[in-house]
Design a protein around this motif. Structure first.
Motif, PDB file in Angstrom:
ATOM      1  N   ILE A 142       0.845  -1.195   0.000  1.00 21.65           N
ATOM      2  CA  ILE A 142       0.000   0.000   0.000  1.00 21.65           C
ATOM      3  C   ILE A 142       0.878   1.241   0.000  1.00 21.65           C
ATOM      4  O   ILE A 142       1.873   1.317   0.714  1.00 21.65           O
ATOM      5  N   GLN A 143       0.529   2.204  -0.835  1.00 24.65           N
ATOM      6  CA  GLN A 143       1.260   3.457  -0.879  1.00 24.65           C
ATOM      7  C   GLN A 143       0.588   4.451   0.076  1.00 24.65           C
ATOM      8  O   GLN A 143      -0.531   4.890  -0.159  1.00 24.65           O
ATOM      9  N   TYR A 144       1.290   4.767   1.158  1.00 24.84           N
ATOM     10  CA  TYR A 144       0.721   5.625   2.189  1.00 24.84           C
ATOM     11  C   TYR A 144       1.075   7.091   1.948  1.00 24.84           C
ATOM     12  O   TYR A 144       2.104   7.410   1.345  1.00 24.84           O
ATOM     13  N   ASN A 145       0.203   7.935   2.424  1.00 22.87           N
ATOM     14  CA  ASN A 145       0.471   9.362   2.490  1.00 22.87           C
ATOM     15  C   ASN A 145       1.175   9.622   3.807  1.00 22.87           C
ATOM     16  O   ASN A 145       0.568   9.559   4.869  1.00 22.87           O
ATOM     17  N   ARG A 146       2.478   9.873   3.752  1.00 21.82           N
ATOM     18  CA  ARG A 146       3.278  10.016   4.960  1.00 21.82           C
ATOM     19  C   ARG A 146       3.657  11.474   5.196  1.00 21.82           C
ATOM     20  O   ARG A 146       3.684  12.280   4.269  1.00 21.82           O
ATOM     21  N   ALA A 147       3.961  11.771   6.429  1.00 25.48           N
ATOM     22  CA  ALA A 147       4.391  13.116   6.813  1.00 25.48           C
ATOM     23  C   ALA A 147       5.782  13.048   7.416  1.00 25.48           C
ATOM     24  O   ALA A 147       6.234  12.007   7.885  1.00 25.48           O
ATOM     25  N   LYS A 148       6.474  14.182   7.400  1.00 24.39           N
ATOM     26  CA  LYS A 148       7.758  14.266   8.067  1.00 24.39           C
ATOM     27  C   LYS A 148       7.538  14.406   9.575  1.00 24.39           C
ATOM     28  O   LYS A 148       6.490  14.859  10.018  1.00 24.39           O
ATOM     29  N   PHE A 149       8.556  14.033  10.334  1.00 26.71           N
ATOM     30  CA  PHE A 149       8.407  14.048  11.794  1.00 26.71           C
ATOM     31  C   PHE A 149       8.088  15.452  12.300  1.00 26.71           C
ATOM     32  O   PHE A 149       7.247  15.625  13.181  1.00 26.71           O
ATOM     33  N   TRP A 150       8.752  16.471  11.748  1.00 23.72           N
ATOM     34  CA  TRP A 150       8.525  17.832  12.235  1.00 23.72           C
ATOM     35  C   TRP A 150       7.093  18.285  11.942  1.00 23.72           C
ATOM     36  O   TRP A 150       6.518  19.061  12.708  1.00 23.72           O
ATOM     37  N   GLN A 151       6.502  17.788  10.838  1.00 29.16           N
ATOM     38  CA  GLN A 151       5.118  18.139  10.533  1.00 29.16           C
ATOM     39  C   GLN A 151       4.166  17.548  11.572  1.00 29.16           C
ATOM     40  O   GLN A 151       3.222  18.206  12.020  1.00 29.16           O
ATOM     41  N   ILE A 152       4.426  16.308  11.949  1.00 34.35           N
ATOM     42  CA  ILE A 152       3.604  15.656  12.969  1.00 34.35           C
ATOM     43  C   ILE A 152       3.764  16.362  14.312  1.00 34.35           C
ATOM     44  O   ILE A 152       2.785  16.631  15.018  1.00 34.35           O
ATOM     45  N   ALA A 153       5.010  16.681  14.658  1.00 31.58           N
ATOM     46  CA  ALA A 153       5.276  17.336  15.936  1.00 31.58           C
ATOM     47  C   ALA A 153       4.624  18.716  15.999  1.00 31.58           C
ATOM     48  O   ALA A 153       4.012  19.083  17.006  1.00 31.58           O
ATOM     49  N   PHE A 154       4.727  19.470  14.917  1.00 33.39           N
ATOM     50  CA  PHE A 154       4.127  20.800  14.894  1.00 33.39           C
ATOM     51  C   PHE A 154       2.608  20.727  14.962  1.00 33.39           C
ATOM     52  O   PHE A 154       1.973  21.490  15.695  1.00 33.39           O
ATOM     53  N   PHE A 155       2.012  19.803  14.190  1.00 34.44           N
ATOM     54  CA  PHE A 155       0.556  19.724  14.173  1.00 34.44           C
ATOM     55  C   PHE A 155       0.005  19.255  15.514  1.00 34.44           C
ATOM     56  O   PHE A 155      -1.106  19.628  15.898  1.00 34.44           O
ATOM     57  N   ALA A 156       0.770  18.432  16.237  1.00 33.67           N
ATOM     58  CA  ALA A 156       0.332  17.986  17.564  1.00 33.67           C
ATOM     59  C   ALA A 156       0.157  19.159  18.518  1.00 33.67           C
ATOM     60  O   ALA A 156      -0.579  19.065  19.509  1.00 33.67           O
ATOM     61  N   MET A 157       0.808  20.285  18.225  1.00 30.97           N
ATOM     62  CA  MET A 157       0.695  21.464  19.076  1.00 30.97           C
ATOM     63  C   MET A 157      -0.670  22.138  18.969  1.00 30.97           C
ATOM     64  O   MET A 157      -0.972  23.025  19.778  1.00 30.97           O
ATOM     65  N   ASN A 158      -1.487  21.727  17.992  1.00 30.18           N
ATOM     66  CA  ASN A 158      -2.834  22.283  17.897  1.00 30.18           C
ATOM     67  C   ASN A 158      -3.643  21.948  19.146  1.00 30.18           C
ATOM     68  O   ASN A 158      -4.369  22.798  19.677  1.00 30.18           O
ATOM     69  N   ASN A 159      -3.518  20.725  19.614  1.00 31.23           N
ATOM     70  CA  ASN A 159      -4.224  20.328  20.835  1.00 31.23           C
ATOM     71  C   ASN A 159      -3.640  21.035  22.054  1.00 31.23           C
ATOM     72  O   ASN A 159      -4.380  21.430  22.961  1.00 31.23           O
ATOM     73  N   THR A 160      -2.314  21.202  22.069  1.00 35.60           N
ATOM     74  CA  THR A 160      -1.683  21.915  23.177  1.00 35.60           C
ATOM     75  C   THR A 160      -2.163  23.357  23.233  1.00 35.60           C
ATOM     76  O   THR A 160      -2.367  23.918  24.318  1.00 35.60           O
TER      77      THR A 160
END
Length: 368
Positions: free
Chosen positions: A10-28
């Motif tokens: 399966i070809q996944y839509n992946r993100a870079k680690f910094w993108q995941i880390a930055f977006f997690a700050m939305n909840n913070t």
């Protein structure tokens, strides 16, 4: 989209680690506002002059109202696909709306005529809930847009759990060891500084979250939401009514969120340490002790979740958190709580172990 080495995979839509880390700050970012707003009852009763029971009833009604705004905002997000994407407008707009309303509430409600204080307070708080829902609704739905790789998805919970732990512990240190000693009590000046600090920090975190999802907030990453399937608001009701799995998920997520909010609420912390323990300043010391164990538990829980699944991890750690609260209840009922942190004694040992481990296990359930 990054292709896998094996074309049969399966070809996944992946993100870079910094993108995941930055977006997690939305909840913070939303949690920062929530922590500041957790003191609203002190302002409403002590500064505005509203009745304690009345304010409690209003806040309870607003939490119920929050449940009705979730599907409405979710429907609007689902229908949004503009120049600035699907999620970014709601993340930034929701944060600005929350911050603006919080500023108005804490700075001007007490200046109104007595007959207008309650109705204005209710209206402003209801608008605040709309802003809160707009930003928080993007936290889960935006993850699918950012990545659908099951190996990457647990990173959200891991990073979010660490950030939430640092925030809650930091707030419980900041309030009793800095703000309260500085102003002597929950004064208007204390609320003014708290609000401005929360607004600035929350807005910066929101900007980082917007940057994190910026390149993925496009139609090609929205999944099946924009592939010609037309939905109406009434179409959501049969899904909720007939899908048992979704019903259980809603109950589990909502009760977990309620438990999280109650345990971390500034009023609850004040009652435990100022009234029961008899030393509010101790809460800062205890909060500092919770940071490392909570982060270690989050890493441990994430590893367990990858092996046995999110559901079993959530259930097991929830039970663990419940059991660790039982000794605390017994201690408050049959022990001498005022001896806590007064040297090396049974009350101190039981409280520190159960409170810290209970908090750590709760952070795992929040991150999963």
């Amino acid at each position: 989209m990054e292709p896998t080495k094996n074309l049969e995979e399966i070809q996944y839509n992946r993100a870079k680690f910094w993108q995941i880390a930055f977006f997690a700050m939305n909840n913070t970012a939303t949690n920062v506002i929530i922590m500041a707003m957790s003191l609203i009852s002190y302002y409403a009763t002590g500064i505005v002059g509203l009745g304690v029971v009345l304010v409690s009833n209003v806040l309870t009604a607003m939490r119920i109202f929050d449940g009705f705004t979730d599907p409405l905002i979710g429907f609007l997000i689902d229908k949004t696909n503009g120049k600035f994407g699907k999620f970014r407008p709601y993340m930034l707009g929701g944060n600005v709306l929350m911050a603006f309303i919080m500023y108005l509430v804490f700075h001007y409600t007490h200046l109104l005529p007595q007959s207008l204080k309650l109705p204005v307070f209710i209206v402003l708080y209801a608008i605040y809930i709309l802003g809160y829902t707009a930003q928080t609704a993007c936290t889960k739905s935006g993850q699918v847009c950012l990545t659908n790789d099951p190996k990457q998805r647990p990173l959200f919970g891991l990073i979010d759990g660490v950030l939430t732990t640092l925030l809650m512990a930091g707030f419980n240190i900041y309030l009793p060891t800095y703000l309260v000693p500085k102003y002597g009590n929950f004064t208007l000046e204390l609320f003014n500084e708290l609000v401005l600090t929360a607004i600035g920090l929350s807005f910066c975190l929101t900007l980082l979250a917007v940057i994190g999802i910026w390149k993925k907030d496009r139609k090609e990453f929205f999944g099946i939401g924009d592939k010609g399937v037309k939905t109406k608001f009434k179409d959501y009701w049969p899904i909720i009514k007939e899908n048992r799995a979704i019903q259980m998920l809603v109950i589990a997520a909502s009760t977990d969120k309620i438990g999280m909010n109650v345990s971390g609420n500034a009023t609850v912390v004040l009652i435990i340490f100022a009234l029961i323990v008899g030393n509010y300043g101790v809460s800062g010391q205890i909060s500092a002790m919770t940071i490392l164990p909570a982060i270690l538990f989050i890493f441990f829980g994430t590893g367990i979740a990858r092996k046995i699944g999110l559901k079993r991890t959530l259930v097991n750690f929830t039970w663990g958190s419940i059991f660790l609260k039982i000794p605390l209840i017994l201690l408050f009922v049959f022990g001498v709580p005022t001896r806590i942190m007064q040297g090396f004694n049974l009350e101190t040992v039981v409280f520190i172990i159960c409170y810290i481990l209970g908090y750590a296990t709760m952070q795992v359930t929040n991150s999963t």
